[in-house]
Scaffold this motif. Structure first.
Motif, PDB file in Angstrom:
ATOM      1  N   VAL A  39       0.838  -1.208   0.000  1.00  0.00           N
ATOM      2  CA  VAL A  39       0.000   0.000   0.000  1.00  0.00           C
ATOM      3  C   VAL A  39       0.872   1.256   0.000  1.00  0.00           C
ATOM      4  CG1 VAL A  39      -1.646   1.336   1.363  1.00  0.00           C
ATOM      5  CG2 VAL A  39      -1.950  -1.138   1.117  1.00  0.00           C
ATOM      6  N   LEU A  40       1.910   1.271   0.856  1.00  0.00           N
ATOM      7  CA  LEU A  40       2.785   2.445   0.924  1.00  0.00           C
ATOM      8  C   LEU A  40       3.511   2.662  -0.402  1.00  0.00           C
ATOM      9  CD1 LEU A  40       4.304   2.087   4.521  1.00  0.00           C
ATOM     10  CD2 LEU A  40       2.233   3.288   3.777  1.00  0.00           C
ATOM     11  N   ASP A  41       3.942   1.579  -1.029  1.00  0.00           N
ATOM     12  CA  ASP A  41       4.602   1.689  -2.338  1.00  0.00           C
ATOM     13  C   ASP A  41       3.631   2.227  -3.383  1.00  0.00           C
ATOM     14  OD1 ASP A  41       6.941   0.730  -1.288  1.00  0.00           O
ATOM     15  OD2 ASP A  41       6.665  -1.335  -1.999  1.00  0.00           O
ATOM     16  N   TRP A  42       2.394   1.750  -3.332  1.00  0.00           N
ATOM     17  CA  TRP A  42       1.405   2.178  -4.335  1.00  0.00           C
ATOM     18  C   TRP A  42       1.112   3.663  -4.207  1.00  0.00           C
ATOM     19  CZ3 TRP A  42      -3.384   4.381  -4.913  1.00  0.00           C
ATOM     20  CH2 TRP A  42      -4.015   4.179  -6.152  1.00  0.00           C
ATOM     21  N   PHE A  43       0.900   4.138  -2.966  1.00  0.00           N
ATOM     22  CA  PHE A  43       0.581   5.553  -2.773  1.00  0.00           C
ATOM     23  C   PHE A  43       1.764   6.462  -3.101  1.00  0.00           C
ATOM     24  CE2 PHE A  43      -3.212   4.224  -0.370  1.00  0.00           C
ATOM     25  CZ  PHE A  43      -4.119   5.156  -0.867  1.00  0.00           C
ATOM     26  N   ALA A  44       2.963   5.931  -3.043  1.00  0.00           N
ATOM     27  CA  ALA A  44       4.134   6.741  -3.414  1.00  0.00           C
ATOM     28  C   ALA A  44       4.160   7.028  -4.903  1.00  0.00           C
ATOM     29  CB  ALA A  44       5.419   6.014  -3.006  1.00  0.00           C
ATOM     30  N   MET A  45       3.422   6.222  -5.688  1.00  0.00           N
ATOM     31  CA  MET A  45       3.458   6.339  -7.150  1.00  0.00           C
ATOM     32  C   MET A  45       2.125   6.768  -7.766  1.00  0.00           C
ATOM     33  SD  MET A  45       6.586   5.450  -7.884  1.00  0.00           S
ATOM     34  CE  MET A  45       6.467   5.126  -9.641  1.00  0.00           C
ATOM     35  N   HIS A  46       1.049   6.796  -6.977  1.00  0.00           N
ATOM     36  CA  HIS A  46      -0.273   7.056  -7.534  1.00  0.00           C
ATOM     37  C   HIS A  46      -1.012   8.128  -6.734  1.00  0.00           C
ATOM     38  CE1 HIS A  46       0.742   2.982  -8.909  1.00  0.00           C
ATOM     39  NE2 HIS A  46      -0.014   3.237  -9.963  1.00  0.00           N
ATOM     40  N   SER A  47      -1.990   8.726  -7.372  1.00  0.00           N
ATOM     41  CA  SER A  47      -2.832   9.722  -6.703  1.00  0.00           C
ATOM     42  C   SER A  47      -3.947   9.024  -5.911  1.00  0.00           C
ATOM     43  CB  SER A  47      -3.434  10.683  -7.722  1.00  0.00           C
ATOM     44  OG  SER A  47      -4.194   9.969  -8.688  1.00  0.00           O
ATOM     45  N   MET A  48      -4.644   9.800  -5.114  1.00  0.00           N
ATOM     46  CA  MET A  48      -5.686   9.260  -4.249  1.00  0.00           C
ATOM     47  C   MET A  48      -6.850   8.714  -5.083  1.00  0.00           C
ATOM     48  SD  MET A  48      -6.211   8.871  -0.951  1.00  0.00           S
ATOM     49  CE  MET A  48      -4.792   9.887  -0.518  1.00  0.00           C
ATOM     50  N   PRO A  49      -7.301   7.499  -4.797  1.00  0.00           N
ATOM     51  CA  PRO A  49      -8.466   6.964  -5.515  1.00  0.00           C
ATOM     52  C   PRO A  49      -9.751   7.625  -5.003  1.00  0.00           C
ATOM     53  CG  PRO A  49      -7.792   5.436  -3.809  1.00  0.00           C
ATOM     54  CD  PRO A  49      -6.779   6.539  -3.811  1.00  0.00           C
ATOM     55  N   ASP A  50     -10.878   7.243  -5.576  1.00  0.00           N
ATOM     56  CA  ASP A  50     -12.161   7.779  -5.128  1.00  0.00           C
ATOM     57  C   ASP A  50     -12.668   7.063  -3.877  1.00  0.00           C
ATOM     58  OD1 ASP A  50     -12.532   9.670  -7.303  1.00  0.00           O
ATOM     59  OD2 ASP A  50     -12.843   7.917  -8.581  1.00  0.00           O
ATOM     60  N   MET A  51     -12.242   5.824  -3.687  1.00  0.00           N
ATOM     61  CA  MET A  51     -12.686   5.048  -2.519  1.00  0.00           C
ATOM     62  C   MET A  51     -11.719   3.900  -2.279  1.00  0.00           C
ATOM     63  SD  MET A  51     -16.268   2.959  -1.898  1.00  0.00           S
ATOM     64  CE  MET A  51     -17.266   4.421  -1.676  1.00  0.00           C
ATOM     65  N   ILE A  52     -11.655   3.460  -1.016  1.00  0.00           N
ATOM     66  CA  ILE A  52     -10.807   2.328  -0.652  1.00  0.00           C
ATOM     67  C   ILE A  52     -11.643   1.289   0.104  1.00  0.00           C
ATOM     68  CG2 ILE A  52      -8.829   1.540   0.719  1.00  0.00           C
ATOM     69  CD1 ILE A  52      -7.627   4.332   0.403  1.00  0.00           C
TER      70      ILE A  52
END
Length: 258
Positions: A39-52
């Protein structure tokens, strides 16, 4: 709508994806992540989604650790097999808290709740609605799980809620019937009991009866679209009738899973 799924059980991921496709086909699952590190790796490379959609127990720890590293601003729907983290979940932008196994109706209600949070038709802000949800969960935590019943004048009998089949009123007194068939006079009014006992476990079918699912033997269709409940125990000569106005509510309560 773009969502990510944080879940380490492959079967749960498949189930959730299938439910989302059925309930909200416009939803795009951007990623499925099975650990805090992922999850931390993903958020380092992507913008915030609409929902989790987020499970709490992941392979490498508690999902709440994520919030110490990522400022998540989108709505979150927690999916878990455990209910002890509900209040903590609602403090981190949670919309709903779904207990596994998750069904179609759970997803539908979660999206409906999201629409209510973001809608203005009620004249309430999301913060106010969230506070109401937290208050509701706090109330759930305060529901009684045990009672002390006076017996034989100088003794108190401890009973747990799961020992109780039903409460009912007879001759202006409240009676409690236990699973072993024993019956005792209860010191509280039926209104007071209804307020302090978990409504997911007991249903107030009318002014005289507050019953559990286990108390129900079978149900007859009655006049004027009412229901007549046949009890597993002999509690009263009165028919246990569910009014027409409460029939659907009763059916929903009876079939609800936890």
């Amino acid at each position: 709508m773009k969502v990510i799924i944080i879940e380490d059980e492959k079967a749960a991921v498949r189930n959730l994806k299938a439910l989302l496709q059925e309930v909200k086909p416009e939803v795009e699952v951007e990623a499925t992540l099975d650990s805090i590190a992922a999850v931390l790796d993903w958020f380092a490379m992507h913008s915030m989604p609409d929902m989790i959609f987020m499970d709490i127990h992941l392979a490498d720890g508690s999902a709440f650790e994520i919030f110490a590293h990522v400022d998540i601003t989108c709505p979150i729907i927690f999916t878990t097999a455990y209910d002890e983290y509900a209040l903590r979940a609602f403090k981190v932008n949670s919309v709903d808290y779904l207990l596994k196994p998750i069904g179609k109706s759970d997803i539908e209600k979660a999206f409906h709740k999201l629409e209510q949070l973001h809608g203005s038709e009620q004249g309430k802000s999301p913060d106010n609605t969230l506070l109401q949800l937290i208050h509701s969960l706090k109330k759930q935590e305060s529901y009684k799980t045990h009672f002390l019943i006076p017996v034989k004048g100088d003794k108190l009998l401890p009973i747990s809620v799961d020992m109780i089949l039903l409460f009912y009123i007879q001759d202006c007194k409240v009676k409690v019937v236990l699973a072993d068939g024993k019956e005792y006079t209860f010191p509280q009014t039926l209104d007071e009991i209804t307020e302090c006992i978990d409504p997911s476990l007991f249903f107030r079918v009318n002014r005289q009866f507050l019953i559990s699912r286990e108390a129900i033997k079978d149900i007859d269709l009655w006049f004027n679209n009412r229901l007549s409940i046949n009890l597993r125990c002999k509690a009263s000569d009165e028919k246990v009738l569910v009014s027409k106005a409460r029939v659907q509510e009763f059916k929903d309560w009876f079939s609800k899973t936890h």
